[in-house]
Design an enzyme around this catalytic site. Sequence first.
Site, PDB file in Angstrom:
ATOM      1  N   ARG A 264       0.860  -1.204  -0.173  1.00  9.75           N
ATOM      2  CA  ARG A 264       0.164   0.007   0.065  1.00  9.75           C
ATOM      3  C   ARG A 264       0.851   1.222  -0.168  1.00  9.75           C
ATOM      4  O   ARG A 264       0.575   2.318  -0.640  1.00  9.75           O
ATOM      5  CB  ARG A 264      -0.681   0.039   1.148  1.00  9.75           C
TER       6      ARG A 264
ATOM      7  N   LYS B 160     -12.431  15.094   4.400  1.00 14.31           N
ATOM      8  CA  LYS B 160     -13.493  14.443   3.806  1.00 14.31           C
ATOM      9  C   LYS B 160     -14.480  13.248   4.547  1.00 14.31           C
ATOM     10  O   LYS B 160     -14.032  12.731   5.293  1.00 14.31           O
ATOM     11  CB  LYS B 160     -12.936  13.380   2.538  1.00 14.31           C
TER      12      LYS B 160
ATOM     13  N   GLU C 229     -19.475  15.148   1.093  1.00 11.05           N
ATOM     14  CA  GLU C 229     -19.633  14.306   0.310  1.00 11.05           C
ATOM     15  C   GLU C 229     -20.706  13.432   0.480  1.00 11.05           C
ATOM     16  O   GLU C 229     -20.677  12.520   0.914  1.00 11.05           O
ATOM     17  CB  GLU C 229     -18.688  13.281   0.147  1.00 11.05           C
TER      18      GLU C 229
ATOM     19  N   LYS D 271     -18.511  17.723  -2.576  1.00 10.42           N
ATOM     20  CA  LYS D 271     -18.078  16.553  -3.451  1.00 10.42           C
ATOM     21  C   LYS D 271     -19.309  15.549  -3.898  1.00 10.42           C
ATOM     22  O   LYS D 271     -19.746  14.837  -3.189  1.00 10.42           O
ATOM     23  CB  LYS D 271     -17.254  15.790  -2.978  1.00 10.42           C
TER      24      LYS D 271
END
Length: 339
Positions: A46, A136, A177, A219
């Site tokens: 990752r 976010k 979002e 978003k």
Amino acid sequence: MDRQALYSVARALVAPGKGILAADESMGTIAKRFARLQIPSTEENRRTYRNLLFTTAGVEAFISGVILFDETIRQAADDGTPFPRLLADRGIVPGIKVDTGAKDLAGFPGEKVTEGLDGLRERLAEYYRLGARFAKWRAVITVGAGIPTAACIAANAHALARYAALCQDANLVPIVEPEVLMDGDHDIARCESVTVETLSAVYQALHQGRIALEGTLLKPNMTLSGKDAPRQATVQEVAAATVRTLRATVPAAVPGIVFLSGGQTAVLATEHLNAMNQMGPHPWELSFSYGRALQDPPLSTWKGVAANIPAAQQAFFLRARLNSAARHGQYTGAMETAS
Ligand code: 13P
């Protein structure tokens, strides 16, 4: 709350020709993306993959910010530079996903509510210290028979407002979002009515929550036909419906709208953004915060193989450059193959 700092970060994230890379896949999601290519989801794989994206030469011309995952914000590049510092040194604003995922909404089969408010104030303070300047939180709205319910929309809108207030208090720009999923066989008109209802509830909740809209970004999903709809709306239809949806619901004080790609192909996500920007000027910047639409080409080029890194970086650079062109309405299909 430092309003001027919030406003200037929000505006920087939607600077002309620039947009956001969403690289905040949770453990489960990145494992799924890797599994398709038989890449083991180890911490080192990752890190190597995110290192590949963040060190791509020249992308800072097109990428204003990167959304990181909790593991990633604590990791470092091959040369030992912590990822947030590496990005900031290149003029890319580091951001962080702070929700803890969409969970089943009790009492409402098939619907979800996003969790993560408990302890959020303390986590935001730590992320700020680690270098994050925006955050976010993703809410998920599912379209189906009898859903979404008003209760599901209200629960998610309320959580988004609570999150946004805590972010601004911690001097992080909240990306709000609310994603209306494209899963299902509904037509684009149904997506439009659900998205209008969702965004209206979200801005009502943000107003009640005393959020400074100038220091936020939205978003949203684009207004699309359901993935399994008998007919897929054209690029022009999607662009017109999406702009209509947003004009009906998003206050002009919001500096920018950064779309998610949501399962669209990389090329379609670019075409839609381009068509919308050709219809401008708009009250807000129309930009991108794509995950899959920026990452699918580099990830499937890399395949977990070190020798593929330069080609994978080229693939990422190309998608970033083409979406940057779409920010100006200057993308053409011919640019897909021109070197
Ligand atoms: P996609 O562009 O792949 O939808 O991802 C964006 C994102 O951050 C979803 O939360």
